[in-house]
Scaffold this active site. Sequence first.
Site, PDB file in Angstrom:
ATOM      1  N   PRO A 111      88.896 -42.418 -38.546  1.00 38.83           N
ATOM      2  CA  PRO A 111      88.933 -44.118 -37.715  1.00 38.83           C
ATOM      3  C   PRO A 111      90.551 -44.505 -37.710  1.00 38.83           C
ATOM      4  CG  PRO A 111      87.175 -44.094 -38.543  1.00 38.83           C
ATOM      5  CD  PRO A 111      87.994 -42.667 -39.353  1.00 38.83           C
ATOM      6  N   CYS A 112      91.080 -45.267 -36.340  1.00 37.23           N
ATOM      7  CA  CYS A 112      92.202 -45.549 -36.021  1.00 37.23           C
ATOM      8  C   CYS A 112      92.105 -47.221 -36.244  1.00 37.23           C
ATOM      9  CB  CYS A 112      92.490 -44.628 -35.219  1.00 37.23           C
ATOM     10  SG  CYS A 112      91.421 -45.530 -33.363  1.00 37.23           S
TER      11      CYS A 112
END
Length: 366
Positions: free
Chosen positions: A60-61
């Site tokens: 996840p960013c």
Amino acid sequence: MLRAGLGETWRCTLANDFDPAKAAAYRENWGGDELVVGDICALDAKDLPGQADLMWGSFPCQDLSLAGAGKGLGGERSGTFHAFWDLSRALIAQGRGPRIVAIENVCGALTSRDGRDFEILCRTWADAGYAFGALVINADRFLPQSRPRLFVIGVRGDLDLPQGLLSAEPVEPFHPIALRRAVERLPADLRGRMHWWRLPTPAQPSLSLEAATEPDGPALRWHSPAQTARLLELMSPLNRAKVDKAVAAGGRHVGALFRRTRVEGGRKVQRAEVRFDRAGCLRTPGGGSSRQTLVIVEGGRVRSRLMTARETARLMGLPDSYRLPASYSAACRLTGDGVAVPVVEHLARHLFEPLLGMDGAARRAA
């Protein structure tokens, strides 16, 4: 999308995601006996079979994104990188270290927490005994979508590095100034161990934004004239001029519109920005600003509508045969979170496969 990009010469031995809708789509397209649905933190090295040629992590960013809260790799979501590497370390300790370990994330990882997160990434490969290097690849080299992403790719230390895959100095377009500055900020020991991977520059995209859109038909849901007028009102003079130019040119023109918050005169204002050559970066459908709109100019008329799920899939390089979730939101979440298929194809053909000395035999990826 990683699997689609690697192609049929690769065999997946384990895949993992915690999103049930994405898992269902994976099974629809690939079968899924090797798919483990759940938190990566619950996985153990014993869950990963054999020794992989490639171990890939797209984590996840949100904590690394410029729009995030700035927690970086210490955040709950982007921090799953550490769980990914815990698995890698356990495999290495068992003598099963993957030959290549690669990650993909937003370019915010280069500057997150004043560069400390990029240093952590590089230090992780170095401490594991892997030769490593980084690339920034924008999907707009292959597709009509602006989607720059950071790729850090490490190779197990006992493997030879073909000199043709290395550059003595950073070169465009895959070593842009932001990456070079991030490398310059690294401690000297890490900076000296950084490799500059050499990849050929791809040809211009063969798919245009107009070709990626679906033909007009009763299934398409257009905005009302008032909604379209409102979008035009949100445009700056520069962006409105683009629309006016398309109207004056005649014919059919397809533009991608997305909303941004700009600071003008000391206050924040919402603006609609449009391009007629490519779309902005696809995102997950978390709000109105993240849902991209198409502007169709034809016969002196301007119409607008949301992109369809299939159009977002095409902008990621997925074929029309790829089965998407039935839910619009789930389909856009899948594509918005993905890695562009032709980017993976380019990495596989020009970096992974030469590093592995692929001779046509299937390779294993986890």
